[in-house]
Motif scaffolding. Structure first.
Motif, PDB file in Angstrom:
ATOM      1  N   GLU A   1       9.266  15.076  -9.129  1.00  0.00           N
ATOM      2  CA  GLU A   1       8.202  14.096  -9.302  1.00  0.00           C
ATOM      3  C   GLU A   1       8.621  12.919 -10.177  1.00  0.00           C
TER       4      GLU A   1
ATOM      5  N   VAL B   1       0.826  -1.215   0.000  1.00  0.00           N
ATOM      6  CA  VAL B   1       0.000   0.000   0.000  1.00  0.00           C
ATOM      7  C   VAL B   1       0.858   1.261   0.000  1.00  0.00           C
ATOM      8  N   GLY B   2       2.122   1.144   0.390  1.00  0.00           N
ATOM      9  CA  GLY B   2       3.026   2.297   0.295  1.00  0.00           C
ATOM     10  C   GLY B   2       3.228   2.711  -1.147  1.00  0.00           C
ATOM     11  N   GLU B   3       3.472   1.753  -2.024  1.00  0.00           N
ATOM     12  CA  GLU B   3       3.619   2.062  -3.447  1.00  0.00           C
ATOM     13  C   GLU B   3       2.306   2.626  -4.004  1.00  0.00           C
TER      14      GLU B   3
ATOM     15  N   LEU C   1      -2.642  11.084  -9.593  1.00  0.00           N
ATOM     16  CA  LEU C   1      -4.051  11.370  -9.371  1.00  0.00           C
ATOM     17  C   LEU C   1      -4.993  10.393 -10.083  1.00  0.00           C
ATOM     18  N   PRO C   2      -4.685   9.089 -10.049  1.00  0.00           N
ATOM     19  CA  PRO C   2      -5.640   8.126 -10.596  1.00  0.00           C
ATOM     20  C   PRO C   2      -6.871   8.084  -9.694  1.00  0.00           C
ATOM     21  N   ARG C   3      -8.045   7.843 -10.306  1.00  0.00           N
ATOM     22  CA  ARG C   3      -9.284   7.802  -9.525  1.00  0.00           C
ATOM     23  C   ARG C   3     -10.183   6.622  -9.865  1.00  0.00           C
TER      24      ARG C   3
ATOM     25  N   THR D   1      -0.678   7.191  -6.330  1.00  0.00           N
ATOM     26  CA  THR D   1      -1.791   8.145  -6.307  1.00  0.00           C
ATOM     27  C   THR D   1      -1.262   9.573  -6.251  1.00  0.00           C
ATOM     28  N   ALA D   2      -0.272   9.805  -5.393  1.00  0.00           N
ATOM     29  CA  ALA D   2       0.281  11.153  -5.239  1.00  0.00           C
ATOM     30  C   ALA D   2       1.021  11.622  -6.489  1.00  0.00           C
ATOM     31  N   LEU D   3       1.508  10.688  -7.277  1.00  0.00           N
ATOM     32  CA  LEU D   3       2.252  11.060  -8.475  1.00  0.00           C
ATOM     33  C   LEU D   3       1.344  11.369  -9.669  1.00  0.00           C
TER      34      LEU D   3
ATOM     35  N   SER E   1      -8.854   2.196  -6.299  1.00  0.00           N
ATOM     36  CA  SER E   1      -8.827   3.191  -5.225  1.00  0.00           C
ATOM     37  C   SER E   1      -9.450   2.691  -3.935  1.00  0.00           C
ATOM     38  N   SER E   2     -10.372   1.748  -4.060  1.00  0.00           N
ATOM     39  CA  SER E   2     -11.142   1.343  -2.882  1.00  0.00           C
ATOM     40  C   SER E   2     -11.194  -0.164  -2.711  1.00  0.00           C
TER      41      SER E   2
ATOM     42  N   ALA F   1      -0.019   4.366  -2.479  1.00  0.00           N
ATOM     43  CA  ALA F   1      -0.219   5.758  -2.063  1.00  0.00           C
ATOM     44  C   ALA F   1       0.671   6.699  -2.874  1.00  0.00           C
ATOM     45  N   LEU F   2       1.922   6.299  -3.071  1.00  0.00           N
ATOM     46  CA  LEU F   2       2.812   7.149  -3.858  1.00  0.00           C
ATOM     47  C   LEU F   2       2.334   7.272  -5.293  1.00  0.00           C
TER      48      LEU F   2
END
Lengths: 352, 352, 352
Positions: free
Chosen positions: A219, A31-33, A42-44, A38-40, A49-50, A35-36
């Motif tokens: 980035e 989950v660390g990868e 903005l996938p939705r 997502t931060a890089l 995502s869930s 989260a990163l």
């Protein structure tokens, strides 16, 4: 003595047909990868995502984004395959075969399937079939890739040219393998962000994804290191300031992931990249550039045996500093528009 | 009233021999920190990168990178020990004692073991012994460190100078405590990326790690915040623009971690830093600089009672904007080469 | 055809009183998000930082930072509520109701509770009540927010003005709902970093948090993408270079989180934001600015039925490139000081 311990990468004449390259640095993806990632970008997409959304429709967990899996597998091949590459020429027969979940460990093996020296004898094209596996030895991703690699010694003898016969497109029967049987009734369109399913897209339809995203040096370097991709051109301004462009070149995969994330606006339910038929990094990107993207629906296909999902063959085009309302692709004289970064042909799946 | 609630840090005259400082902000370290650490430095050591690899050879999980453990422990000490420090002078008797795994919680305690006012009476040297512990109270890391700290009041009286007697090097008998008994037969050299084990390295051998990595402001600030290290000079351009260098100073630990990650190329199986004998941040680094690194094998040692692993005493030198093919260290007149950032003397272990 | 698939956001005339907006992209929040949040802001509150600390006092796990929960919930509302907003006008009746733990999945729903066209007929104010829920359907956060939204068509008819009656402050009886009954005896003040509990703060007390933090482009974009907040003005330098400021505007929530993290120095035990009474983003922030912060204790309250925790009503002011020793707020003529970025009125809780 010391030199022998350093990996300076393989040169064209070091490769042999049938050679098996077991790549270093197995990697547990967590989950660390996620989260990163997502931060890089903005996938939705709701499935990735869930956990709750993914489990409701039949996944064991929220699966790892397909392109993150790809970047991690590709990154492992760099020290053996492309450290001395001048260009990434193409991909074919590129298929995701099982979902990857947080906690899975990936490693990669490549087989040399083609070799063809260029006429200048200074470079050659190396074709590999790369297979990414999980900790149970299951193949999660398989693709053919070819790159142009320098020769160490122009005069080194090489074998006869062998060019593999690769399919122009992955057939529909091979799509969707990484998608469990979905409970489509439990797929909540409002939560996913769009009412449009497979039946709502038409061949020839073009979608301008409208948004743009500027890329900073920090980035793309964070991203490329996250993938343990140690290709030299992305990180070392000391050398690149003396190089071809005078600056660090952004990993082409960064553009793919950004364009894919931008494509959410218009493709909200197109949650899975199932296969890549081909792709080209048309122009390099540098920090400070703003990525835009558009999509064309090239084809639609039913997937044999699947009534839950259908496939769309999509062309994803990314541009630099150029909005995509007019779907830029070719410029004057039929050459590629100089603003185009990426031209990717892939199969995606979404609920029917 | 309000002033009293603010921590402005201890000044030299605030410290007392034998004083125990229990540091704030216990921290649970997770796979989130691990992913960020990968994205910041591109480490590729298989043991830390892969749960499957680590478990195959005898670890409970993929252990947290040693330097990440160190940064987290050091970060906690900053508000109490070095908020008013002018220089980080040295480390000694620095040992990793148990592996740290995702989910463990770290906290830290320091004891003041030495105090020596400088002759100008404006500063003094504070020696502390810092101990990092996990949630079970086990010591995971122990080190002595000394820093030069400002006095609040030049005229404040201080006690007699006490300088602790610290070992020049950690003896081999104390190495490898954080490494479980390894099943070396299960250690896959191809997956780890190199055929070289302990027996393949020779005293005097020098290795140029060849690659370089440019550092951006966003990157070193993300790293230093990740470590909850609130030392002022790294973050505040408003103040630093008026300061000694006109710009933010990069945390010295960022250089250590980058150099360690670069050293993978040539030290692929040297998976664990067991102890640090000493180290010096020779010059400060600023954003935009490119870090290169080289290693010299200073010594080799068997570890009493261990046939699975052996120890190498290594000198790790990092430079700024200077490739290391010629192993830069000293410049004209025997002074340090002005490009040298770091000169670190440590014991590492690898399979035999 | 293609245009219809793109979300261009709602305009003022698209909203209806009582309309329910179910927002897309449910999100599982994990330790990955927690690590990134730490790397972005340097929070050090022990309860959120340490699982061991949190569990000792009565939490099930280390709870997710309140403001991270808020950013994730707010991010979901952007595509439906504020994609065409010109200004974020205010918050009221903003309450955290249950702790969020790693592994929880958040989604969000908004109800339109007020609409008022502006006299120029080009814009109007939209009031929504947003509710963030976890995977069990429990409300974790509820707040009213109002934003100024463009009209698509100036001449479009709109309904009569309806302005909701919102409380000026959340009453003490509604505070602390997201805090389990604490075992205060197990709360270790030294580990938390301060001896000051609820009884030690006085109404009227002002605290200069002294430290400052410079913000880079890569950092605020990573943060805002982490929150899946796709508001256009934060990411697209191509468009913003032609816009009002010529540069990307930093998400106002980034300033809140940074100021909150800076406020640790002086508020070490004030571990939970329980409610927000109101808040204003006074000026925009751009990359390169350095954030400073100060706090005033506006009020103190006992929480009915709770002897473990007490509440402080705090004013948190953040400034740009201006240290806060003199508590800057208003400038000449009673206007806001031009260096002020944020003026936030919130209820926080800490042990008694």
């Amino acid at each position: 003595m010391s030199k022998s311990k350093i990996n300076v990468g393989n040169f064209f004449e070091d490769f042999r047909i049938g050679q098996i390259l077991r790549h270093a640095a197995p990697r547990t993806v967590t989950v660390g990868e996620v989260a990163l990632y997502t931060a890089l970008y903005l996938p939705r997409f709701a499935v990735q995502s869930s956990k709750a959304f993914a489990q409701a429709i039949g996944y064991q967990e929220a699966p790892i984004d397909d392109m993150l899996v790809f970047h991690l597998v590709l990154g492992k091949t760099v020290p053996d395959v492309s450290l001395n590459a001048l260009a990434n020429l193409g991909y074919a027969d590129f298929k995701f075969l099982i979902p990857v979940y947080p906690g899975d460990t990936l490693d990669a093996v490549s087989e040399v399937i083609g070799l063809k020296e260029n006429s200048n004898r200074e470079t050659g094209v190396v074709y590999v079939r790369t297979t990414g596996k999980n900790q149970r030895g299951e193949t999660v991703l398989s693709y053919a890739r070819w790159v142009m690699v320098k020769k160490r010694d122009k005069d080194a003898p090489v074998g006869p040219a062998i060019v593999p016969d690769l399919p122009k497109a992955v057939p529909p029967s091979e799509l969707g393998q990484a998608v469990p049987k979905l409970n489509v009734a439990a797929y909540d369109k409002a939560l996913a962000g769009s009412p449009f399913f497979w039946g709502d897209y038409e061949v020839g339809e073009k979608i301008d994804h409208i948004d743009g995203m500027t890329v900073e040096e920090a980035e793309h370097m964070l991203a490329t290191r996250l993938y343990q991709n140690n290709s030299k051109v992305h990180f070392n301004q000391y050398y690149e300031s003396q190089g071809r462009f005078g600056k660090r070149i952004i990993y082409g995969g960064h553009v793919i992931s950004m364009a894919r994330a931008l494509s959410f606006n218009g493709l909200e339910n197109v949650f899975h990249i199932s296969a890549v038929n081909g792709g080209k990094h048309v122009n390099p990107l540098f920090a400070g550039g703003t990525i835009f993207a558009w999509t064309e629906v090239l084809d639609k296909a039913e997937i044999p045996g699947r009534t839950d999902i259908g496939a769309l063959r999509l062309r994803l085009v990314a541009t630099k500093d150029k909005p995509c309302a007019e779907f830029p692709l070719t410029g004057p004289g039929g050459k590629p528009d100089s603003a185009v970064l990426l031209d990717l042909d892939y199969w995606a799946v979404l609920p029917r």
